[in-house]
Design a protein around this motif. Sequence first.
Motif, PDB file in Angstrom:
ATOM      1  N   ASN A 244       0.805  -1.236   0.000  1.00 21.05           N
ATOM      2  CA  ASN A 244       0.000   0.000   0.000  1.00 21.05           C
ATOM      3  C   ASN A 244       0.831   1.276   0.000  1.00 21.05           C
ATOM      4  O   ASN A 244       0.264   2.371  -0.104  1.00 21.05           O
ATOM      5  N   LEU A 245       2.143   1.153   0.102  1.00 20.46           N
ATOM      6  CA  LEU A 245       2.956   2.376   0.058  1.00 20.46           C
ATOM      7  C   LEU A 245       2.986   2.967  -1.347  1.00 20.46           C
ATOM      8  O   LEU A 245       3.312   4.148  -1.525  1.00 20.46           O
ATOM      9  N   ASN A 246       2.606   2.155  -2.342  1.00 26.02           N
ATOM     10  CA  ASN A 246       2.455   2.693  -3.703  1.00 26.02           C
ATOM     11  C   ASN A 246       1.325   3.718  -3.773  1.00 26.02           C
ATOM     12  O   ASN A 246       1.252   4.492  -4.721  1.00 26.02           O
TER      13      ASN A 246
ATOM     14  N   GLU B  73      -2.146   9.700  -1.896  1.00 28.12           N
ATOM     15  CA  GLU B  73      -3.611   9.680  -1.856  1.00 28.12           C
ATOM     16  C   GLU B  73      -4.137   8.884  -0.661  1.00 28.12           C
ATOM     17  O   GLU B  73      -5.288   9.021  -0.268  1.00 28.12           O
ATOM     18  N   ARG B  74      -3.262   8.054  -0.057  1.00 30.51           N
ATOM     19  CA  ARG B  74      -3.679   7.190   1.041  1.00 30.51           C
ATOM     20  C   ARG B  74      -3.584   7.930   2.387  1.00 30.51           C
ATOM     21  O   ARG B  74      -2.497   8.322   2.794  1.00 30.51           O
ATOM     22  N   GLU B  75      -4.696   8.086   3.063  1.00 32.24           N
ATOM     23  CA  GLU B  75      -4.738   8.698   4.404  1.00 32.24           C
ATOM     24  C   GLU B  75      -3.691   9.814   4.563  1.00 32.24           C
ATOM     25  O   GLU B  75      -2.782   9.699   5.405  1.00 32.24           O
TER      26      GLU B  75
ATOM     27  N   ILE C 235      -2.345  11.052   7.882  1.00 34.86           N
ATOM     28  CA  ILE C 235      -1.370  10.227   8.612  1.00 34.86           C
ATOM     29  C   ILE C 235      -0.032  10.162   7.867  1.00 34.86           C
ATOM     30  O   ILE C 235       1.035  10.295   8.470  1.00 34.86           O
ATOM     31  N   TYR C 236      -0.121   9.956   6.549  1.00 35.92           N
ATOM     32  CA  TYR C 236       1.103   9.653   5.798  1.00 35.92           C
ATOM     33  C   TYR C 236       1.619  10.822   4.950  1.00 35.92           C
ATOM     34  O   TYR C 236       2.668  10.695   4.318  1.00 35.92           O
ATOM     35  N   GLY C 237       0.873  11.950   4.938  1.00 33.73           N
ATOM     36  CA  GLY C 237       1.322  13.105   4.170  1.00 33.73           C
ATOM     37  C   GLY C 237       0.874  13.029   2.715  1.00 33.73           C
ATOM     38  O   GLY C 237       0.208  12.082   2.298  1.00 33.73           O
TER      39      GLY C 237
ATOM     40  N   VAL D   8      14.139  -0.526   5.373  1.00 33.30           N
ATOM     41  CA  VAL D   8      12.879  -1.212   5.069  1.00 33.30           C
ATOM     42  C   VAL D   8      11.695  -0.565   5.773  1.00 33.30           C
ATOM     43  O   VAL D   8      11.665  -0.456   6.997  1.00 33.30           O
ATOM     44  N   ASN D   9      10.751  -0.084   4.960  1.00 35.18           N
ATOM     45  CA  ASN D   9       9.429   0.263   5.475  1.00 35.18           C
ATOM     46  C   ASN D   9       8.517  -0.867   5.017  1.00 35.18           C
ATOM     47  O   ASN D   9       8.031  -0.864   3.884  1.00 35.18           O
ATOM     48  N   ALA D  10       8.331  -1.827   5.885  1.00 33.42           N
ATOM     49  CA  ALA D  10       7.571  -3.026   5.519  1.00 33.42           C
ATOM     50  C   ALA D  10       6.064  -2.792   5.612  1.00 33.42           C
ATOM     51  O   ALA D  10       5.279  -3.725   5.386  1.00 33.42           O
ATOM     52  N   ALA D  11       5.650  -1.570   5.972  1.00 31.80           N
ATOM     53  CA  ALA D  11       4.229  -1.224   6.087  1.00 31.80           C
ATOM     54  C   ALA D  11       3.533  -2.237   7.008  1.00 31.80           C
ATOM     55  O   ALA D  11       4.115  -2.626   8.029  1.00 31.80           O
ATOM     56  N   ALA D  12       2.352  -2.710   6.651  1.00 32.86           N
ATOM     57  CA  ALA D  12       1.622  -3.607   7.570  1.00 32.86           C
ATOM     58  C   ALA D  12       2.372  -4.918   7.810  1.00 32.86           C
ATOM     59  O   ALA D  12       2.207  -5.548   8.866  1.00 32.86           O
ATOM     60  N   LEU D  13       3.232  -5.321   6.866  1.00 32.33           N
ATOM     61  CA  LEU D  13       4.010  -6.562   7.054  1.00 32.33           C
ATOM     62  C   LEU D  13       4.926  -6.464   8.276  1.00 32.33           C
ATOM     63  O   LEU D  13       5.324  -7.479   8.836  1.00 32.33           O
ATOM     64  N   THR D  14       5.256  -5.236   8.648  1.00 41.78           N
ATOM     65  CA  THR D  14       6.075  -5.002   9.845  1.00 41.78           C
ATOM     66  C   THR D  14       5.537  -5.772  11.038  1.00 41.78           C
ATOM     67  O   THR D  14       6.296  -6.249  11.886  1.00 41.78           O
ATOM     68  N   HIS D  15       4.216  -5.866  11.095  1.00 45.28           N
ATOM     69  CA  HIS D  15       3.577  -6.309  12.327  1.00 45.28           C
ATOM     70  C   HIS D  15       3.359  -7.827  12.416  1.00 45.28           C
ATOM     71  O   HIS D  15       2.966  -8.310  13.468  1.00 45.28           O
ATOM     72  N   TYR D  16       3.611  -8.553  11.300  1.00 42.38           N
ATOM     73  CA  TYR D  16       3.357 -10.011  11.372  1.00 42.38           C
ATOM     74  C   TYR D  16       4.161 -10.864  10.405  1.00 42.38           C
ATOM     75  O   TYR D  16       4.057 -12.099  10.466  1.00 42.38           O
TER      76      TYR D  16
ATOM     77  N   LEU E 255      12.045   1.630   8.990  1.00 45.67           N
ATOM     78  CA  LEU E 255      11.566   2.989   8.710  1.00 45.67           C
ATOM     79  C   LEU E 255      10.038   3.026   8.653  1.00 45.67           C
ATOM     80  O   LEU E 255       9.414   2.133   8.078  1.00 45.67           O
ATOM     81  N   HIS E 256       9.467   4.069   9.251  1.00 43.05           N
ATOM     82  CA  HIS E 256       8.024   4.313   9.115  1.00 43.05           C
ATOM     83  C   HIS E 256       7.782   5.811   8.994  1.00 43.05           C
ATOM     84  O   HIS E 256       8.463   6.607   9.663  1.00 43.05           O
ATOM     85  N   LEU E 257       6.802   6.162   8.207  1.00 41.11           N
ATOM     86  CA  LEU E 257       6.398   7.572   8.105  1.00 41.11           C
ATOM     87  C   LEU E 257       5.717   8.011   9.402  1.00 41.11           C
ATOM     88  O   LEU E 257       6.018   9.073   9.951  1.00 41.11           O
ATOM     89  N   SER E 258       4.770   7.197   9.841  1.00 37.53           N
ATOM     90  CA  SER E 258       4.043   7.503  11.080  1.00 37.53           C
ATOM     91  C   SER E 258       4.782   6.873  12.255  1.00 37.53           C
ATOM     92  O   SER E 258       5.809   6.214  12.062  1.00 37.53           O
ATOM     93  N   ASN E 259       4.247   7.084  13.443  1.00 43.09           N
ATOM     94  CA  ASN E 259       4.817   6.440  14.631  1.00 43.09           C
ATOM     95  C   ASN E 259       3.887   5.300  15.048  1.00 43.09           C
ATOM     96  O   ASN E 259       2.911   5.528  15.765  1.00 43.09           O
TER      97      ASN E 259
ATOM     98  N   GLY F 296       2.373   4.944  18.523  1.00 44.25           N
ATOM     99  CA  GLY F 296       1.373   5.893  18.994  1.00 44.25           C
ATOM    100  C   GLY F 296       0.008   5.641  18.382  1.00 44.25           C
ATOM    101  O   GLY F 296      -0.907   6.432  18.543  1.00 44.25           O
ATOM    102  N   ARG F 297      -0.111   4.525  17.654  1.00 40.66           N
ATOM    103  CA  ARG F 297      -1.361   4.232  16.951  1.00 40.66           C
ATOM    104  C   ARG F 297      -2.036   2.986  17.545  1.00 40.66           C
ATOM    105  O   ARG F 297      -1.831   2.678  18.708  1.00 40.66           O
ATOM    106  N   GLU F 298      -2.825   2.280  16.731  1.00 36.87           N
ATOM    107  CA  GLU F 298      -3.575   1.117  17.234  1.00 36.87           C
ATOM    108  C   GLU F 298      -2.624   0.079  17.843  1.00 36.87           C
ATOM    109  O   GLU F 298      -1.497  -0.081  17.385  1.00 36.87           O
TER     110      GLU F 298
ATOM    111  N   TRP G 222      -2.352  -3.079  17.535  1.00 35.11           N
ATOM    112  CA  TRP G 222      -1.771  -4.117  16.659  1.00 35.11           C
ATOM    113  C   TRP G 222      -0.537  -3.617  15.928  1.00 35.11           C
ATOM    114  O   TRP G 222       0.273  -4.413  15.438  1.00 35.11           O
ATOM    115  N   ARG G 223      -0.359  -2.286  15.889  1.00 37.55           N
ATOM    116  CA  ARG G 223       0.840  -1.737  15.227  1.00 37.55           C
ATOM    117  C   ARG G 223       2.034  -1.651  16.192  1.00 37.55           C
ATOM    118  O   ARG G 223       3.122  -1.264  15.802  1.00 37.55           O
ATOM    119  N   HIS G 224       1.808  -1.986  17.457  1.00 39.65           N
ATOM    120  CA  HIS G 224       2.895  -1.828  18.435  1.00 39.65           C
ATOM    121  C   HIS G 224       3.915  -2.958  18.365  1.00 39.65           C
ATOM    122  O   HIS G 224       5.001  -2.840  18.909  1.00 39.65           O
TER     123      HIS G 224
END
Length: 146
Positions: free
Chosen positions: A11-13, A17-19, A22-24, A73-81, A99-103, A106-108, A110-112
Amino acid sequence: MTTVLLLSGPNLNLLGEREPDIYGTATLEEHVEAARKEAERFGLELEHLQSNAEADLVDAVQRARGRCAAIIVNAAALTHYAWSLSDALGTFEGPVIELHLSNPNGREAWRHTSVVAPVADGLIAGLGGHGYVLAVGAVARLLEGK
Ligand code: DQA
């Protein structure tokens, strides 16, 4: 030339336009371009791959072994599992920067959890697009110091 691999997960592609709250509003191409310019300042070559598929990222890490000096590596949601990505990064001999754009911390909840963190040398998060430039600087310094 010393090559640094930048990996972008699912989804980093859609950045830009995506949120955007949060992501700028900058696109992934713009972040990659900024990272590439910074890499050039340090005499590094930046290679980039974005994929929505875990297997592609695992393959890219395997291909980087013995060829690339570092991985950002910004693995996006893959970071978490994505343990197969974590395992692949664990086989890489050079520095790994998460690497992550957001923190995510500080979010949901499941992202911790980050499965990248145990195999990363450092983490840059919550600084938006500037993180891409900072990650290249961090890698350059880690490579200089080795
Ligand atoms: C992200 C944070 C992740 O939690 C999320 O799934 C992403 C982007 C970031 O850059 O802030 O897709 O990695």
